[in-house]
Design an enzyme around this catalytic site. Structure first.
Site, PDB file in Angstrom:
ATOM      1  N   CYS A   1      -5.459  -7.059  -4.478  1.00 24.83           N
ATOM      2  CA  CYS A   1      -6.140  -8.022  -3.430  1.00 24.83           C
ATOM      3  C   CYS A   1      -5.541  -7.701  -2.165  1.00 24.83           C
ATOM      4  CB  CYS A   1      -5.656  -9.196  -4.147  1.00 24.83           C
ATOM      5  SG  CYS A   1      -6.566 -10.889  -3.392  1.00 24.83           S
ATOM      6  N   THR A   2      -5.133  -8.616  -1.403  1.00 27.30           N
ATOM      7  CA  THR A   2      -4.791  -8.552   0.065  1.00 27.30           C
ATOM      8  C   THR A   2      -3.325  -7.584   0.206  1.00 27.30           C
ATOM      9  OG1 THR A   2      -3.912 -10.665   0.012  1.00 27.30           O
ATOM     10  CG2 THR A   2      -6.023 -10.581   0.925  1.00 27.30           C
TER      11      THR A   2
END
Lengths: 218, 218
Positions: free
Chosen positions: B98-99
């Site tokens: 993800c981020t």
């Protein structure tokens, strides 16, 4: 809306974190992580989850999520089952993931009712009085059970749809980018190569047998 | 084999727990949960994960897993990036979910290299110097990046196959019964209904913008 996520030693973290990261981001949700005491709970591969409340403190919830793992000590102790008998009547939905179903059964919530569980403990769950299904998610009245570990994500999206509607559930699926593309197609008894099934089954059943001796000794 | 799972405030628990429950059950693995201090870390929807070691203590690992969530405060502080610059050279594999990719980029590990991330921060990751892919899992040398949240499970199964072979990886998939059957097919920008995409995008981008102001103010 208060959602109680049950924690206990030797649980599988993903069983609770899959549903938590879907339902915990839903509208107006307050999550509670409930355990016997406030000390961090050691999961089956070493992760530590810290409770926010205790079974003695939390006496109601709108939704209950009971994870699996190796719940045989807590089955023997009866603590989780006792709490479930008290709090389930206050809940709109009571759910389990994986072997967490055995704790629901121990609380008397699955007697003669359809339920699913991890494939390795279908016989055990049947012996506890449930009518065992091989489905990934089973809804029976106010009780929803999920199959092994990752099935908790599918269960939570199903429940999100029931509680908040399709748009919200689809938004939660998009937020966690749940568009699975595993590199193998080996996630069920029917699909995994026979030698892989045999190896995992031998490992898991020996674990379960060793643990299951504990309740019998009490 | 030592696997370091990075923890920080406002992370998404599933980003780290998906890979942990695959890789943590692999052969001979010792998992480490590493954070700035030993106090429980509060995730973005309230779950508390307890570290087992600190950035100051842990100076090597065979595998590193960096989760996403809202990493903008830690991006600004630079603590995780600084630790990654020190420990990445000791690791065989450095991964993000993800981020978490933005923290790898901040450490200089993605300059001019292909990488993937949560769909909502593709532009941000590109602005940090990566060549952004929309693939679910991207392997570039010793760095493996995954798309949003649940993609960490696919990444971990991919890495398990590389490290331990297909049989072990398939066994791990069978153990977590990863045979996904979500009730909706709404897990990607391309598949979700347009109004769902718009609603989630507005919510996430406003979150990100609010958070991104913080580094600018420092």
């Amino acid at each position: 809306m208060d959602i109680a996520f049950v924690l206990y030693p030797d649980m599988t973290a993903l069983d609770v974190v899959g549903p938590y990261d879907v339902l915990g981001h839903g509208p107006g949700v307050t999550p509670h992580f409930v355990a016997a005491a406030l000390d961090p709970v050691r999961c089956d591969a070493g992760m530590l989850l810290a409770p926010t409340t205790t079974f003695a403190e939390l006496d109601r919830a709108d939704v209950i999520v009971v994870p699996g793992g190796k719940p045989f000590d807590v089955l023997a102790e009866g603590t989780v089952a006792e709490w479930l008998r008290k709090v389930h009547p206050t809940a709109t939905w009571t759910t389990s993931v994986c072997t967490g179903s055995t704790l629901l059964a121990a609380a008397g919530l699955l007697a003669g009712r359809r339920a699913t569980t991890h494939w390795a403990v279908r016989d055990l769950l049947a012996s506890l009085g449930a009518e065992v299904s091989a489905d990934r998610v089973v809804r029976e009245g106010s009780v929803i059970t999920a199959a092994g570990v990752s099935a908790g994500i599918d269960m939570a999206l199903t429940l999100a749809g029931i509680m908040w509607g399709d748009d919200v559930a689809q938004g939660l699926q998009l937020a966690i980018e749940y568009d699975p593309r595993p590199p193998y197609d080996s996630g069920s008894l029917e699909k995994a190569p026979a030698e892989v099934v045999a190896a995992v089954q031998a490992m898991m059943l020996s674990d379960f047998s060793a643990d299951q001796n504990k309740p019998a000794e009490v």
